[in-house]
Design a protein around this motif. Structure first.
Motif: not given
Length: 416
Positions: A381-392
């Motif tokens: 989940i932590s990795s997914l959070t970082v990727v999602t934030n970057s994709a924004l």
């Protein structure tokens, strides 16, 4: 990261030993059962501390930033330039071909002494016949319009930042700026009033000398790009210092700078002197970006903290620049710097959340609040959070985005 792994291995080992002792001494578990439970705690610590989020925090944001820049024709060569661009304090522009269209047209031919207007134009055009400089193209175009006869020059020598020297029909011809005339000890005192008059109108003047004597002046006018004023205004709104660095004369440079809104002008600078000007600014603690398009700008682009090359410029300039603007739109300079700032904010946000995650979850795992399965899920989940934030970052808005999109749509409509 070099210290992170040893710290986690130490924390996991301490957790294992502590829980092994506690399970045997307090809970009176068998050695096998205590070992199994302690091993699960150690495994949970290792899983939850897997540095995926920290490891991808920076590359994920940079990848998103580079992709976003590519959408607008702003090519960021590497993360190094993203980091440097956000710290820029001073933006320096070359004049000809960068701030101006690089399409000058000959407006005046002023003969001197026994020379006629056509003779001055003919000799100047012959001297510049093999050159790729925009002024050379303007001279040849004017000569073609007046139908003067052009022969080939011999003993041609290009003098960087000053002009050219050659032999035409047995005559030694010099064509260039004041510096060249001073080097060859040719007096131009009688031409000063005419030079001042032309240069005050924002025209670039070229001096012609034949056999060591002044023969005339050729003046050309180059107009600023439509996007130049808006780009300079945008940079000033970002509290950045803006300057013009040019080999052209002071009067012409000031006239162009006034139209665009630049107050600091450094004129009469030879190509290698541009590097010295940038070094001096860097020595004063400034972080310098250089925007240029020509071969003469390549050394300055390389010396600057961030070299920004115009896509319509020479290959040498584009290879040297850390940021390349595909479109010939100076507003993309503002967009590139703004994009770098937004990308760095994403990196910092990613690192912040990754750090918070580790600060909270590692103690939780060490205190046996997480089993390995939940630890692995939390890590994902932590990795997914970082990727999602970057994709924004893909949805980020920029100052000149709307006008650029409108311009592109207009071009497409015109093509249809």
């Amino acid at each position: 990261m070099a210290k992170f792994v040893p710290i986690i291995l130490t924390a996991a080992s301490i957790s294992f030993v502590a829980w092994l002792y506690y399970n045997i001494a307090v809970y009176d578990q068998s050695l096998f059962e205590a070992f199994s439970n302690s091993f699960l705690v150690m495994l949970a610590v290792l899983l939850v501390a897997c540095p995926c989020a920290l490891g991808i925090a920076t590359p994920a944001a940079i990848l998103a930033g580079v992709g976003k820049g590519a959408e607008y024709g702003v090519l960021l060569r590497s993360g190094e330039y993203v980091e440097k661009a956000r710290k820029i304090t001073t933006v320096i522009f070359d004049k000809t071909g960068t701030l101006t269209k690089g399409e000058p047209s000959v407006t005046d031919v002023k003969p001197f002494g026994k020379f006629t207007e056509n003779e001055v134009l003919r000799l100047a055009a012959i001297a510049e016949k093999g050159s790729e400089h925009p002024l050379a193209e303007a001279l040849l175009k004017k000569a073609s319009q007046t139908e003067v006869r052009l022969t080939d020059a011999t003993e041609f020598e290009a003098l960087p930042g000053r002009g050219v020297q050659c032999t035409v029909e047995g005559k030694t011809v010099l064509l260039g700026n004041r510096t060249l005339m001073q080097e060859k000890m040719i007096s131009i005192e009688l031409l000063q009033d005419t030079l001042a008059q032309l240069e005050n109108q924002g025209k670039t003047t070229i001096l012609l000398a034949v056999n060591g004597k002044p023969a005339g002046i050729v003046a050309a006018m180059d107009t600023p790009k439509e996007s130049a004023s808006e780009a300079v205004s945008g940079l000033k709104e970002m509290s950045l210092e803006v300057a013009m660095l040019t080999g052209d004369n002071e009067r012409t440079a000031q006239a162009v700078a006034k139209q665009i809104g630049i107050k600091e002008v450094i004129a009469n600078v030879l190509p290698w002197q541009k590097v010295e000007v940038i070094k001096k600014m860097q020595a004063e603690g400034k972080v310098v970006a250089m925007v240029g398009d020509g071969i003469n700008d390549a050394p300055a682009l390389a010396q600057a903290d961030v070299g920004i090359a115009i896509g319509s410029g020479t290959d040498v300039a584009k290879e040297t620049g850390g940021i390349v603007l595909v479109k010939d739109d100076l507003r993309d300079v503002v967009l590139g710097i703004e994009l770098s700032k937004k990308t760095m904010r994403k990196i910092n946000t990613n690192l912040f959340w990754a750090l918070i995650y580790n600060v909270v979850m590692i103690p939780a795992a060490a205190l046996a609040f997480l089993n390995p399965m939940w630890a692995a899920g939390a890590m994902a989940i932590s990795s997914l959070t970082v990727v999602t934030n970057s994709a924004l970052l893909k949805f980020a808005k920029f100052k000149f985005e709307k006008s650029n999109v409108s311009a592109n749509q207009a071009k497409k409509g015109g093509a249809m």
